[in-house]
Design a protein around this motif. Structure first.
Motif, PDB file in Angstrom:
ATOM      1  N   ALA A  11      41.019  35.739  39.863  1.00 31.24           N
ATOM      2  CA  ALA A  11      39.820  34.875  39.843  1.00 31.24           C
ATOM      3  C   ALA A  11      38.713  35.465  38.972  1.00 31.24           C
ATOM      4  CB  ALA A  11      39.315  34.685  41.264  1.00 31.24           C
ATOM      5  N   LEU A  12      38.193  34.596  38.119  1.00 33.55           N
ATOM      6  CA  LEU A  12      37.055  34.947  37.263  1.00 33.55           C
ATOM      7  C   LEU A  12      35.916  33.991  37.606  1.00 33.55           C
ATOM      8  CD1 LEU A  12      39.013  35.013  33.980  1.00 33.55           C
ATOM      9  CD2 LEU A  12      37.183  36.634  34.341  1.00 33.55           C
ATOM     10  N   VAL A  13      34.714  34.520  37.753  1.00 36.75           N
ATOM     11  CA  VAL A  13      33.558  33.679  38.075  1.00 36.75           C
ATOM     12  C   VAL A  13      32.515  33.853  36.982  1.00 36.75           C
ATOM     13  CG1 VAL A  13      31.765  33.206  39.777  1.00 36.75           C
ATOM     14  CG2 VAL A  13      34.009  33.995  40.514  1.00 36.75           C
ATOM     15  N   PHE A  14      32.060  32.744  36.427  1.00 35.81           N
ATOM     16  CA  PHE A  14      31.132  32.799  35.300  1.00 35.81           C
ATOM     17  C   PHE A  14      29.746  32.301  35.725  1.00 35.81           C
ATOM     18  CE2 PHE A  14      35.247  32.696  33.245  1.00 35.81           C
ATOM     19  CZ  PHE A  14      35.081  33.489  32.126  1.00 35.81           C
ATOM     20  N   VAL A  30      36.532  38.894  39.260  1.00 37.69           N
ATOM     21  CA  VAL A  30      35.854  39.440  38.078  1.00 37.69           C
ATOM     22  C   VAL A  30      34.641  38.546  37.856  1.00 37.69           C
ATOM     23  CG1 VAL A  30      35.985  39.830  35.592  1.00 37.69           C
ATOM     24  CG2 VAL A  30      37.977  40.315  37.027  1.00 37.69           C
ATOM     25  N   LEU A  31      33.452  39.125  37.905  1.00 38.40           N
ATOM     26  CA  LEU A  31      32.210  38.353  37.784  1.00 38.40           C
ATOM     27  C   LEU A  31      31.652  38.549  36.373  1.00 38.40           C
ATOM     28  CD1 LEU A  31      30.047  36.641  39.223  1.00 38.40           C
ATOM     29  CD2 LEU A  31      28.976  38.779  39.949  1.00 38.40           C
ATOM     30  N   VAL A  32      31.446  37.428  35.691  1.00 38.03           N
ATOM     31  CA  VAL A  32      30.955  37.463  34.316  1.00 38.03           C
ATOM     32  C   VAL A  32      29.556  36.838  34.300  1.00 38.03           C
ATOM     33  CG1 VAL A  32      31.434  36.796  31.917  1.00 38.03           C
ATOM     34  CG2 VAL A  32      33.333  37.000  33.553  1.00 38.03           C
ATOM     35  N   LEU A  38      43.568  45.952  32.715  1.00 39.08           N
ATOM     36  CA  LEU A  38      43.374  46.134  34.160  1.00 39.08           C
ATOM     37  C   LEU A  38      44.502  45.504  34.965  1.00 39.08           C
ATOM     38  CD1 LEU A  38      39.587  45.259  34.599  1.00 39.08           C
ATOM     39  CD2 LEU A  38      40.637  47.514  34.717  1.00 39.08           C
ATOM     40  N   GLY A  39      45.439  44.898  34.249  1.00 41.67           N
ATOM     41  CA  GLY A  39      46.532  44.226  34.956  1.00 41.67           C
ATOM     42  C   GLY A  39      46.114  42.895  35.560  1.00 41.67           C
ATOM     43  N   LEU A  40      45.115  42.261  34.964  1.00 42.80           N
ATOM     44  CA  LEU A  40      44.629  40.979  35.500  1.00 42.80           C
ATOM     45  C   LEU A  40      45.064  39.805  34.645  1.00 42.80           C
ATOM     46  CD1 LEU A  40      41.007  42.050  36.379  1.00 42.80           C
ATOM     47  CD2 LEU A  40      42.785  41.451  37.978  1.00 42.80           C
TER      48      LEU A  40
END
Ligand code: MLT
Length: 261
Positions: free
Chosen positions: A20-23, A87-89, A259-261
């Motif tokens: 999960a990535l959060v922008f 992962v927070l962007v 990071l293996g993501l």
């Protein structure tokens, strides 16, 4: 999409599957500014974009704006969506929110990506300038902000080509949202002392031609966070993820791969 959490409405999108990535967008944009990242990543990742209070589909609500409130909103949304660690962007003001999030909710972070942002607070003059802008917005609406900021968002060579697009990305800004964000930015804490405590893997990205928040600020952040990686993208100004989307996405992807993501 929209959801109501603790009596407030938050606009967001949640697409794709995988890590999960959060922008979190900057000022005075909304979540649509991340469209090039959503398009590039939703095939391989879960991509969440959120409208901060007062922008896009998130109403401003009452009370003074603060980075803590913005960070709490993001946190509450992630709880609601039942995300694992993310992962927070964060871009610019969204980076201030990401740093507040890292302070209050470090256990929620799988990684941190700080884009065109800074860790220090406003100077006294800077905060006074924000307060003066608040009065101008009260008197004359958001155009005083959007017209001044839009041309500064990209590198000089991109300005003529991208000005309309950038202005379009600011189209949902409202006086209440802009005032709340200006209050939050003027009152934000100094995040510099906490940088050394950040344990999440961190990527710092800046546009080599960013004239709004200088690349030196990113260098300082990257030096202060142990193991952080710094990427300075050429031919890019403040809105680096939009202006040089392919290169930005490449850099983000290769960092995540490591990071293996
Ligand atoms: C932003 O792009 O979010 C703002 O320019 C940040 C700021 O004004 O400090």
């Amino acid at each position: 999409m929209k959801t109501e959490i603790k009596g407030r409405i938050l606009g967001y999108d949640d697409e794709g599957h995988g890590p999960a990535l959060v922008f979190v967008h900057g000022f005075p944009f909304d979540r649509t500014v991340w469209q090039p990242q959503v398009a590039a990543l939703r095939g391989s990742h879960r991509v969440i974009t959120v409208d901060l209070r007062g922008f896009g589909e998130s109403p401003a609500g009452g009370g003074p704006g603060s980075m803590h409130r913005f960070a709490e909103d993001v946190h509450d949304l992630l709880r609601e969506l039942q995300t694992p660690r993310v992962v927070l962007v964060g871009h610019s003001m969204g980076g201030y929110v990401a740093l507040a999030f890292a302070h209050y909710f470090p256990e929620e972070l799988r990684g941190l990506v700080l884009v065109g942002t800074q860790a220090g607070p406003d100077s006294e003059a800077g905060a006074a300038g924000r307060r003066a802008t608040i009065e101008k917005v009260r008197a004359g609406g958001v155009r005083v902000v959007t017209e001044a900021m839009a041309p500064k968002m990209v590198a000089p060579a991109s300005q003529a080509r991208m000005l309309d697009q950038v202005q379009g990305l600011m189209a949902t800004a409202t006086p209440a949202g802009v005032i709340g964000a200006l209050e939050a930015m003027a009152g934000r804490a100094d995040s510099r002392p906490a940088l050394a405590t950040i344990e999440a893997p961190t990527l710092v990205i800046t546009g080599a031609e960013d004239g709004v928040i200088l690349p030196a600020e990113s260098r300082m952040i990257a030096e202060a966070i142990e193991g952080a990686r710094l990427e300075t993208l050429p031919n890019a100004g403040h809105l680096v993820a939009f202006e040089q989307a392919d290169e930005f996405n490449r850099v983000l992807n290769s960092w995540m791969e490591r990071l293996g993501l």
